[in-house]
Design a protein around this motif. Structure first.
Motif, PDB file in Angstrom:
ATOM      1  N   HIS A  85       0.835  -1.195   0.000  1.00 46.05           N
ATOM      2  CA  HIS A  85       0.000   0.000   0.000  1.00 46.05           C
ATOM      3  C   HIS A  85       0.872   1.248   0.000  1.00 46.05           C
ATOM      4  CE1 HIS A  85      -4.027  -1.800   1.572  1.00 46.05           C
ATOM      5  NE2 HIS A  85      -3.397  -2.610   0.747  1.00 46.05           N
ATOM      6  N   HIS A  86       0.535   2.185  -0.849  1.00 44.24           N
ATOM      7  CA  HIS A  86       1.166   3.489  -0.802  1.00 44.24           C
ATOM      8  C   HIS A  86       0.174   4.518  -1.323  1.00 44.24           C
ATOM      9  CE1 HIS A  86       1.950   2.099  -4.914  1.00 44.24           C
ATOM     10  NE2 HIS A  86       2.031   3.359  -5.264  1.00 44.24           N
ATOM     11  N   LEU A  87       0.462   5.766  -1.058  1.00 48.57           N
ATOM     12  CA  LEU A  87      -0.434   6.851  -1.430  1.00 48.57           C
ATOM     13  C   LEU A  87      -0.091   7.352  -2.823  1.00 48.57           C
ATOM     14  CD1 LEU A  87      -0.149   8.679   1.974  1.00 48.57           C
ATOM     15  CD2 LEU A  87      -2.137   7.405   1.187  1.00 48.57           C
ATOM     16  N   PHE A  88      -1.130   7.532  -3.644  1.00 50.24           N
ATOM     17  CA  PHE A  88      -0.873   8.035  -4.996  1.00 50.24           C
ATOM     18  C   PHE A  88      -2.074   8.837  -5.478  1.00 50.24           C
ATOM     19  CE2 PHE A  88      -2.117   3.535  -5.179  1.00 50.24           C
ATOM     20  CZ  PHE A  88      -3.281   3.585  -5.935  1.00 50.24           C
ATOM     21  N   SER A  89      -1.831   9.569  -6.558  1.00 49.36           N
ATOM     22  CA  SER A  89      -2.847  10.452  -7.120  1.00 49.36           C
ATOM     23  C   SER A  89      -3.961   9.656  -7.789  1.00 49.36           C
ATOM     24  CB  SER A  89      -2.197  11.392  -8.139  1.00 49.36           C
ATOM     25  OG  SER A  89      -3.174  12.012  -8.952  1.00 49.36           O
ATOM     26  N   LEU A  90      -5.201   9.951  -7.426  1.00 50.52           N
ATOM     27  CA  LEU A  90      -6.341   9.297  -8.056  1.00 50.52           C
ATOM     28  C   LEU A  90      -6.403   9.655  -9.539  1.00 50.52           C
ATOM     29  CD1 LEU A  90      -8.979   7.665  -7.917  1.00 50.52           C
ATOM     30  CD2 LEU A  90     -10.145   9.776  -7.226  1.00 50.52           C
ATOM     31  N   SER A  91      -6.148  10.923  -9.851  1.00 50.19           N
ATOM     32  CA  SER A  91      -6.197  11.374 -11.243  1.00 50.19           C
ATOM     33  C   SER A  91      -5.167  10.636 -12.099  1.00 50.19           C
ATOM     34  CB  SER A  91      -5.943  12.886 -11.299  1.00 50.19           C
ATOM     35  OG  SER A  91      -5.901  13.325 -12.642  1.00 50.19           O
ATOM     36  N   ARG A  92      -3.951  10.517 -11.584  1.00 51.16           N
ATOM     37  CA  ARG A  92      -2.902   9.809 -12.334  1.00 51.16           C
ATOM     38  C   ARG A  92      -3.244   8.337 -12.500  1.00 51.16           C
ATOM     39  NH1 ARG A  92       1.937   7.292 -10.708  1.00 51.16           N
ATOM     40  NH2 ARG A  92       1.565   7.926  -8.554  1.00 51.16           N
ATOM     41  N   PHE A  93      -3.810   7.749 -11.470  1.00 55.85           N
ATOM     42  CA  PHE A  93      -4.193   6.334 -11.522  1.00 55.85           C
ATOM     43  C   PHE A  93      -5.258   6.106 -12.595  1.00 55.85           C
ATOM     44  CE2 PHE A  93      -7.141   2.991 -10.004  1.00 55.85           C
ATOM     45  CZ  PHE A  93      -6.286   1.919 -10.027  1.00 55.85           C
ATOM     46  N   ILE A  94      -6.271   6.955 -12.624  1.00 63.11           N
ATOM     47  CA  ILE A  94      -7.351   6.805 -13.604  1.00 63.11           C
ATOM     48  C   ILE A  94      -6.824   6.976 -15.023  1.00 63.11           C
ATOM     49  CG2 ILE A  94      -9.506   7.814 -14.453  1.00 63.11           C
ATOM     50  CD1 ILE A  94      -9.835   6.112 -11.942  1.00 63.11           C
ATOM     51  N   MET A  95      -5.915   7.920 -15.217  1.00 58.85           N
ATOM     52  CA  MET A  95      -5.362   8.126 -16.561  1.00 58.85           C
ATOM     53  C   MET A  95      -4.549   6.916 -17.011  1.00 58.85           C
ATOM     54  SD  MET A  95      -6.590  10.814 -17.709  1.00 58.85           S
ATOM     55  CE  MET A  95      -5.619  10.796 -19.220  1.00 58.85           C
ATOM     56  N   ASN A  96      -3.817   6.288 -16.097  1.00 56.32           N
ATOM     57  CA  ASN A  96      -3.062   5.080 -16.443  1.00 56.32           C
ATOM     58  C   ASN A  96      -3.992   3.943 -16.841  1.00 56.32           C
ATOM     59  OD1 ASN A  96       0.153   4.838 -15.735  1.00 56.32           O
ATOM     60  ND2 ASN A  96      -0.808   6.544 -14.677  1.00 56.32           N
ATOM     61  N   VAL A  97      -5.085   3.800 -16.082  1.00 53.61           N
ATOM     62  CA  VAL A  97      -6.064   2.758 -16.418  1.00 53.61           C
ATOM     63  C   VAL A  97      -6.678   3.044 -17.784  1.00 53.61           C
ATOM     64  CG1 VAL A  97      -8.254   1.707 -15.769  1.00 53.61           C
ATOM     65  CG2 VAL A  97      -6.563   2.221 -14.010  1.00 53.61           C
ATOM     66  N   LYS A  98      -7.012   4.298 -18.034  1.00 59.38           N
ATOM     67  CA  LYS A  98      -7.607   4.678 -19.317  1.00 59.38           C
ATOM     68  C   LYS A  98      -6.703   4.287 -20.482  1.00 59.38           C
ATOM     69  CE  LYS A  98      -8.774   8.712 -22.130  1.00 59.38           C
ATOM     70  NZ  LYS A  98      -8.754  10.191 -22.207  1.00 59.38           N
ATOM     71  N   HIS A  99      -5.432   4.632 -20.398  1.00 55.22           N
ATOM     72  CA  HIS A  99      -4.500   4.318 -21.494  1.00 55.22           C
ATOM     73  C   HIS A  99      -4.367   2.812 -21.704  1.00 55.22           C
ATOM     74  CE1 HIS A  99      -3.685   8.475 -21.841  1.00 55.22           C
ATOM     75  NE2 HIS A  99      -2.822   8.588 -20.833  1.00 55.22           N
ATOM     76  N   SER A 100      -4.499   2.031 -20.619  1.00 57.21           N
ATOM     77  CA  SER A 100      -4.292   0.579 -20.738  1.00 57.21           C
ATOM     78  C   SER A 100      -5.471  -0.146 -21.385  1.00 57.21           C
ATOM     79  CB  SER A 100      -4.022  -0.026 -19.357  1.00 57.21           C
ATOM     80  OG  SER A 100      -5.205  -0.089 -18.585  1.00 57.21           O
ATOM     81  N   VAL A 101      -6.653   0.509 -21.424  1.00 50.87           N
ATOM     82  CA  VAL A 101      -7.843  -0.188 -21.941  1.00 50.87           C
ATOM     83  C   VAL A 101      -8.407   0.445 -23.208  1.00 50.87           C
ATOM     84  CG1 VAL A 101      -8.479  -1.020 -19.645  1.00 50.87           C
ATOM     85  CG2 VAL A 101      -9.425   1.147 -20.478  1.00 50.87           C
ATOM     86  N   GLU A 102      -7.803   1.501 -23.700  1.00 46.99           N
ATOM     87  CA  GLU A 102      -8.350   2.185 -24.872  1.00 46.99           C
ATOM     88  C   GLU A 102      -8.436   1.261 -26.087  1.00 46.99           C
ATOM     89  OE1 GLU A 102      -7.390   6.927 -24.324  1.00 46.99           O
ATOM     90  OE2 GLU A 102      -5.742   5.599 -24.931  1.00 46.99           O
ATOM     91  N   LEU A 103      -7.389   0.487 -26.319  1.00 47.06           N
ATOM     92  CA  LEU A 103      -7.407  -0.433 -27.464  1.00 47.06           C
ATOM     93  C   LEU A 103      -8.473  -1.507 -27.288  1.00 47.06           C
ATOM     94  CD1 LEU A 103      -3.604  -0.956 -28.212  1.00 47.06           C
ATOM     95  CD2 LEU A 103      -5.255   0.365 -29.536  1.00 47.06           C
ATOM     96  N   ASP A 104      -8.663  -1.943 -26.059  1.00 45.24           N
ATOM     97  CA  ASP A 104      -9.682  -2.957 -25.773  1.00 45.24           C
ATOM     98  C   ASP A 104     -11.070  -2.413 -26.097  1.00 45.24           C
ATOM     99  OD1 ASP A 104     -10.360  -5.487 -25.068  1.00 45.24           O
ATOM    100  OD2 ASP A 104     -10.114  -5.223 -22.919  1.00 45.24           O
ATOM    101  N   ALA A 105     -11.309  -1.160 -25.763  1.00 41.36           N
ATOM    102  CA  ALA A 105     -12.599  -0.541 -26.067  1.00 41.36           C
ATOM    103  C   ALA A 105     -12.818  -0.484 -27.577  1.00 41.36           C
ATOM    104  CB  ALA A 105     -12.675   0.856 -25.472  1.00 41.36           C
ATOM    105  N   GLN A 106     -11.788  -0.115 -28.309  1.00 43.52           N
ATOM    106  CA  GLN A 106     -11.887  -0.069 -29.764  1.00 43.52           C
ATOM    107  C   GLN A 106     -12.171  -1.452 -30.341  1.00 43.52           C
ATOM    108  OE1 GLN A 106      -8.397   1.795 -31.426  1.00 43.52           O
ATOM    109  NE2 GLN A 106      -8.508   3.531 -30.003  1.00 43.52           N
ATOM    110  N   ALA A 107     -11.502  -2.465 -29.796  1.00 45.26           N
ATOM    111  CA  ALA A 107     -11.694  -3.828 -30.299  1.00 45.26           C
ATOM    112  C   ALA A 107     -13.126  -4.302 -30.105  1.00 45.26           C
ATOM    113  CB  ALA A 107     -10.723  -4.776 -29.605  1.00 45.26           C
ATOM    114  N   HIS A 108     -13.799  -3.822 -29.069  1.00 46.23           N
ATOM    115  CA  HIS A 108     -15.188  -4.222 -28.803  1.00 46.23           C
ATOM    116  C   HIS A 108     -16.190  -3.241 -29.409  1.00 46.23           C
ATOM    117  CE1 HIS A 108     -13.258  -6.809 -25.749  1.00 46.23           C
ATOM    118  NE2 HIS A 108     -14.355  -7.545 -25.826  1.00 46.23           N
TER     119      HIS A 108
END
Length: 398
Positions: free
Chosen positions: A227-250
């Motif tokens: 566990h460590h403290l991190f930015s929610l905004s940065r976390f969400i942006m990382n998740v977004k970049h990791s799934v963008e291609l998956d969204a396009q594929a579907h």
């Protein structure tokens, strides 16, 4: 003499034990238990006491065993107690109930002797206690041994089922990727076409399986979370970049709402990342084509809520909580192993959070991750990337 008392009152003692078992909460006496447990022990106790009247202690030990029992029940009482322990396990009894069953007889003997004013010799009480000690130990030992075998077999079967389903899905994705690659190579096809998309989707499928399996291993094997403290905004942006291609594929639209840059969360980044990505991949899989999957992260009171909403048309009938059970699949699309949501919930819980789902009939559903709220501190360069947890009395350094 105790053995005469037991012979004369055998039926009454057994009935007292039956009544005690029947009155005990959660378990009624069964015919099988009555026949092979206390009655058999009572007969062997009478036999032991009778033999000891002639001071033939070797013959007595062959029936009831030595003080402290032995490493294996090579005496009559031990063999019977071992068999009784197996029967009680099959009947659904607990370890405590195994002990209580024999204790009931001791109490019945004592109570009835007191009522009839029958005195016993000290040596007779010693024999009774020795016999009870031996049979309880043997019955409990066998009960526990058999119970552990059953648990181990069930756990092994569960692991084999998970491994088999994982291997099956991995093989399917690998076969598809291999065929797509071979077709591309032989036909000199462009990777931007349909065959290239097939190859990409297969590789994404294998990546999902591996990520999910690694998260499950970390949780089930008790590997410590980081566990460590991190930015929610940065976390969400990382998740977004990791799934963008998956969204396009579907063939669906991914909408990600802006996140307040002052918000933070304390969690295991990898586990939470895998959990949220799994929720999004599920949404892409089940939302209708050309509809929107939304990702929103925001503060509500002292909590951070991360919502993943889709337009799947609504959840199937029944309890929404069933979606989080392992190996449960309710949609027509049966790809995957039915473990994703179960692992995602456990991953979120390991981060001191909660994962729930809300049905929106006729529209879709919303999965929500609920975590403690933290606020980023930026008063000075030294406090950059440090956080303050929101408390009732104000902000407090963590």
């Amino acid at each position: 003499m105790m053995y005469e008392f037991l012979m004369d009152n055998r039926t009454g003692l057994i009935e007292r034990c039956r009544v005690k078992v029947a009155q005990r909460q959660g378990k009624a006496a069964t015919q099988s238990q009555i026949h092979s447990g206390i009655p058999m022990f009572l007969e062997q106790l009478i036999k032991t006491l009778y033999i000891e009247q002639g001071a033939d202690f070797i013959a007595s030990r062959n029936v009831s065993g030595p003080s402290g029992g032995g490493s294996s029940p090579a005496y009559e009482m031990g063999n019977t107690a071992t068999r009784h322990g197996q029967e009680l396990l099959a009947l659904g009894f607990s370890v405590n109930q195994v002990v209580h069953n024999y204790g009931d007889l001791c109490q019945a003997i004592t109570d009835l002797a007191f009522e009839l004013k029958i005195p016993f010799l000290v040596d007779e009480f010693r024999t009774l206690n020795r016999c009870l000690d031996n049979v309880i130990a043997d019955a409990v030992t066998e009960f526990t041994f058999q119970r552990d075998i059953i648990r181990a077999e069930l756990e092994a079967a569960d692991r084999n089922e998970q491994l088999g389903m994982f291997a099956h899905e991995l093989r399917n994705n690998l076969n598809t990727a291999t065929l797509a690659f071979a077709a591309t190579k032989l036909g000199n096809l462009s990777l931007g076409g349909a065959t290239g998309s097939l190859l990409e989707n297969s590789l994404l499928g294998m990546s999902k399986l591996i990520d999910r399996s690694l998260a499950q291993v970390r949780i089930t094997e008790g590997i410590s979370t980081h566990h460590h403290l991190f930015s929610l905004s940065r976390f969400i942006m990382n998740v977004k970049h990791s799934v963008e291609l998956d969204a396009q594929a579907h063939e669906c639209i991914l909408f990600v709402a802006d996140v307040d840059p002052s918000l933070g969360i304390e969690a295991d980044w990898e586990l939470l990342f895998a959990a949220l990505r799994n929720l999004l991949q599920n949404a892409f899989k089940f939302t209708h084509t050309q509809t929107t999957v939304s990702l929103r992260a925001y503060a509500k009171g002292k909590r951070i809520l991360i919502d993943v909403s889709d337009q799947c048309g609504g959840l199937p009938s029944g309890c929404p909580e069933n979606l989080f059970k392992p190996f449960k699949q309710f949609a027509k699309d049966k790809s995957g192993v039915g473990l994703g949501l179960s692992i995602a919930r456990r991953s979120v819980e390991s981060c001191a959070g909660m994962l729930n789902v809300r049905d929106v009939p006729g529209v879709g559903c919303v999965f929500t991750i609920n975590l403690p709220r933290y606020v980023m501190g930026s008063q000075s360069p030294e406090k950059t990337n440090k956080f303050k947890k929101l408390e009732a009395g104000g902000c407090q350094d963590v």
